[in-house]
Design a protein around this motif. Structure first.
Motif, PDB file in Angstrom:
ATOM      1  N   THR A 195      22.727  -3.818  10.277  1.00 24.32           N
ATOM      2  CA  THR A 195      21.852  -3.231  11.281  1.00 24.32           C
ATOM      3  C   THR A 195      20.688  -4.162  11.585  1.00 24.32           C
ATOM      4  O   THR A 195      20.339  -5.043  10.803  1.00 24.32           O
ATOM      5  N   ASN A 196      20.077  -3.941  12.742  1.00 24.29           N
ATOM      6  CA  ASN A 196      18.939  -4.765  13.148  1.00 24.29           C
ATOM      7  C   ASN A 196      17.779  -4.587  12.181  1.00 24.29           C
ATOM      8  O   ASN A 196      17.530  -3.495  11.664  1.00 24.29           O
ATOM      9  N   ILE A 197      17.055  -5.665  11.931  1.00 18.88           N
ATOM     10  CA  ILE A 197      15.924  -5.633  11.011  1.00 18.88           C
ATOM     11  C   ILE A 197      14.648  -5.300  11.778  1.00 18.88           C
ATOM     12  O   ILE A 197      14.327  -5.953  12.779  1.00 18.88           O
ATOM     13  N   ASP A 198      13.931  -4.297  11.296  1.00 14.07           N
ATOM     14  CA  ASP A 198      12.646  -3.918  11.880  1.00 14.07           C
ATOM     15  C   ASP A 198      11.530  -4.210  10.889  1.00 14.07           C
ATOM     16  O   ASP A 198      11.728  -4.182   9.666  1.00 14.07           O
ATOM     17  N   ALA A 199      10.341  -4.439  11.414  1.00 13.42           N
ATOM     18  CA  ALA A 199       9.178  -4.672  10.563  1.00 13.42           C
ATOM     19  C   ALA A 199       8.743  -3.368   9.916  1.00 13.42           C
ATOM     20  O   ALA A 199       8.905  -2.278  10.473  1.00 13.42           O
ATOM     21  N   THR A 200       8.176  -3.480   8.714  1.00 16.04           N
ATOM     22  CA  THR A 200       7.618  -2.319   8.023  1.00 16.04           C
ATOM     23  C   THR A 200       6.282  -1.964   8.649  1.00 16.04           C
ATOM     24  O   THR A 200       5.382  -2.804   8.767  1.00 16.04           O
ATOM     25  N   ALA A 201       6.158  -0.704   9.063  1.00 11.64           N
ATOM     26  CA  ALA A 201       4.911  -0.259   9.685  1.00 11.64           C
ATOM     27  C   ALA A 201       3.896   0.140   8.619  1.00 11.64           C
ATOM     28  O   ALA A 201       4.247   0.532   7.510  1.00 11.64           O
ATOM     29  N   GLY A 202       2.631   0.043   8.975  1.00 14.21           N
ATOM     30  CA  GLY A 202       1.576   0.532   8.105  1.00 14.21           C
ATOM     31  C   GLY A 202       1.214  -0.421   6.984  1.00 14.21           C
ATOM     32  O   GLY A 202       1.551  -1.605   6.992  1.00 14.21           O
ATOM     33  N   ALA A 203       0.556   0.143   5.978  1.00 14.75           N
ATOM     34  CA  ALA A 203       0.032  -0.656   4.866  1.00 14.75           C
ATOM     35  C   ALA A 203       1.148  -1.092   3.934  1.00 14.75           C
ATOM     36  O   ALA A 203       2.256  -0.556   3.949  1.00 14.75           O
ATOM     37  N   ASN A 204       0.821  -2.091   3.128  1.00 16.99           N
ATOM     38  CA  ASN A 204       1.768  -2.600   2.147  1.00 16.99           C
ATOM     39  C   ASN A 204       2.159  -1.503   1.161  1.00 16.99           C
ATOM     40  O   ASN A 204       1.329  -0.702   0.711  1.00 16.99           O
ATOM     41  N   THR A 205       3.455  -1.478   0.820  1.00 20.81           N
ATOM     42  CA  THR A 205       3.943  -0.503  -0.137  1.00 20.81           C
ATOM     43  C   THR A 205       4.323  -1.208  -1.428  1.00 20.81           C
ATOM     44  O   THR A 205       4.319  -2.436  -1.512  1.00 20.81           O
ATOM     45  N   ALA A 206       4.696  -0.401  -2.429  1.00 23.63           N
ATOM     46  CA  ALA A 206       5.099  -0.979  -3.711  1.00 23.63           C
ATOM     47  C   ALA A 206       6.484  -1.594  -3.650  1.00 23.63           C
ATOM     48  O   ALA A 206       6.856  -2.389  -4.513  1.00 23.63           O
ATOM     49  N   GLY A 207       7.260  -1.236  -2.632  1.00 22.90           N
ATOM     50  CA  GLY A 207       8.609  -1.773  -2.493  1.00 22.90           C
ATOM     51  C   GLY A 207       8.627  -3.069  -1.713  1.00 22.90           C
ATOM     52  O   GLY A 207       7.609  -3.758  -1.572  1.00 22.90           O
ATOM     53  N   ILE A 208       9.819  -3.425  -1.210  1.00 23.06           N
ATOM     54  CA  ILE A 208       9.981  -4.653  -0.431  1.00 23.06           C
ATOM     55  C   ILE A 208       9.730  -4.330   1.037  1.00 23.06           C
ATOM     56  O   ILE A 208      10.564  -3.703   1.702  1.00 23.06           O
ATOM     57  N   ASP A 209       8.600  -4.723   1.538  1.00 22.67           N
ATOM     58  CA  ASP A 209       8.283  -4.549   2.950  1.00 22.67           C
ATOM     59  C   ASP A 209       8.847  -5.726   3.743  1.00 22.67           C
ATOM     60  O   ASP A 209       9.188  -6.773   3.186  1.00 22.67           O
ATOM     61  N   THR A 210       8.919  -5.536   5.052  1.00 18.38           N
ATOM     62  CA  THR A 210       9.475  -6.571   5.932  1.00 18.38           C
ATOM     63  C   THR A 210       8.444  -6.984   6.965  1.00 18.38           C
ATOM     64  O   THR A 210       7.853  -6.134   7.645  1.00 18.38           O
ATOM     65  N   VAL A 211       8.242  -8.284   7.075  1.00 23.49           N
ATOM     66  CA  VAL A 211       7.351  -8.861   8.082  1.00 23.49           C
ATOM     67  C   VAL A 211       8.189  -9.778   8.982  1.00 23.49           C
ATOM     68  O   VAL A 211       8.887 -10.668   8.480  1.00 23.49           O
TER      69      VAL A 211
END
Length: 368
Positions: A195-211
């Motif tokens: 699936t298409n990759i989207d950026a993680t919205a909002g503040a940094n989380t404890a998991g793997i965020d995407t930029v």
């Protein structure tokens, strides 16, 4: 990735902090890696060393998605009208710190769409920029599967070819700009586009965020920070612009001879066929002339057929008129009844015609 730590000796009761470090990859530490930072505090009480206190902090490296597409061929790529499987060479690179699938799309960004067709994308296995027979046999692709993260080894760069057919309607100086777009998709299932990759919205989380860290290639097919990148190459048509003018002149007739002859039965007629190639065009090659004779004339074998002569063309009237000079070389063939309707034919091959040049074929007949 295993972190390493270094302890700094205490010089006073004030604490000194030691940080762990990891070797940097070409585009950064792999997404999902844990980075642990250890701290040790030494101190004394009454001049006596006490038990050191320690703590550590661990965080997870987030995912940076970055893609690059680079046209690697000479520009423009010269093609001919009617040429098939012409190719533009590109390198597609995963600059991310994670493995991704890359969806590939070829887009015509400039040029007459009616004159270029059958866009396909192939792996360029040997990186020579040409669609070889084995690459053609392997078939086209529409995505790159499980492209490795950039670790500096070069495994993350894949050579591909954008292939198309140029139609016969394309003319000299036509150009076609073609962009290749690579769009990052999720990996994980071999043999299937994720699936298409989207950026993680909002503040940094404890998991793997995407930029999404990509720029844009300036082709107008994608924008900054959308997970895609593009580059474009150009096909330039180098075609011959060939025209033909056929004219007849009366050489003699049975009554007047060569003095003011008329086109009466028994008259000798010379046909002049002048083939020209316009200035600025590519050289025309393999030129074959086929002339279907009317049933009302008879080929004059005593005169023969002459090829590669020069000619002048008078375009001042309603129709251009060709006049052949008597400087051709004997050649060509006569075919009795070889035409589609059983008509006789005069056939001849002309030498290559460069831009701005004219070559002629001429022969004679008599009127029945």
């Amino acid at each position: 990735m295993k972190p390493t730590s270094q302890l700094l000796g205490a010089v006073s009761s004030a604490a000194l902090i030691a940080l762990s470090s990891a070797p940097a990859m070409a585009q950064g530490t792999t997404a999902g890696s844990s980075i642990t930072n250890n701290v040790t505090v030494d101190y004394r009480v009454g001049g006596v060393d006490q038990v050191a206190v320690t703590d550590s902090d661990t965080f997870t490296v987030d995912r940076k998605i970055d893609v690059n597409v680079n046209f690697t061929g000479a520009t423009p790529v010269s093609v001919s009208p009617g040429e098939e499987n012409v190719a533009l060479a590109f390198d597609v690179t995963n600059l991310s710190n994670a493995t991704v699938d890359l969806d590939l799309t070829a887009v015509l960004t400039a040029g007459a769409g009616a004159n270029i067709e059958n866009f396909e994308i192939y792996l360029d296995d040997n990186g020579n920029g040409v669609l070889d027979a084995d690459e053609l046999a392997a078939g086209p692709i529409n995505y790159l599967d499980e492209v490795l993260a950039d670790d500096g080894t070069g495994d993350e760069t894949i050579a591909v070819l954008v292939v198309a057919d140029i139609t016969l309607d394309a003319v000299n100086t036509d150009t076609f700009d073609v962009a290749l777009v690579a769009d990052a998709h999720e990996s994980g299932t071999i043999g299937s586009l994720g699936t298409n990759i989207d950026a993680t919205a909002g503040a940094n989380t404890a998991g793997i965020d995407t930029v999404l860290a990509d720029g844009n290639g300036g082709t107008g097919e994608e924008i900054d920070n959308d997970g895609a990148f593009s580059d474009e190459g150009t096909f330039a048509v180098s075609g011959a612009n060939v025209t033909v003018v056929k004219s007849s002149s009366i050489i003699s007739d049975p009554v007047n001879g060569t003095t003011n002859p008329k086109a009466i039965p028994g008259a000798t007629i010379q046909y002049c066929i002048a083939v020209s190639n316009a200035t600025g065009s590519a050289t025309a090659t393999n030129i074959a002339v086929t002339d279907d004779l009317p049933f009302d004339v008879t080929y004059l074998s005593a005169f023969g057929i002459f090829v590669d002569g020069t000619a002048t063309i008078d375009s001042s009237g309603a129709e251009p008129v060709a006049s052949c000079n008597a400087d051709g070389s004997a050649g060509g063939t006569y075919g009795a009844g070889t035409g589609d309707a059983g008509e006789n034919q005069v056939l001849g091959n002309l030498s290559d015609i460069a831009a701005g040049a004219t070559r002629s074929l001429y022969f004679r007949v008599t009127i029945n």
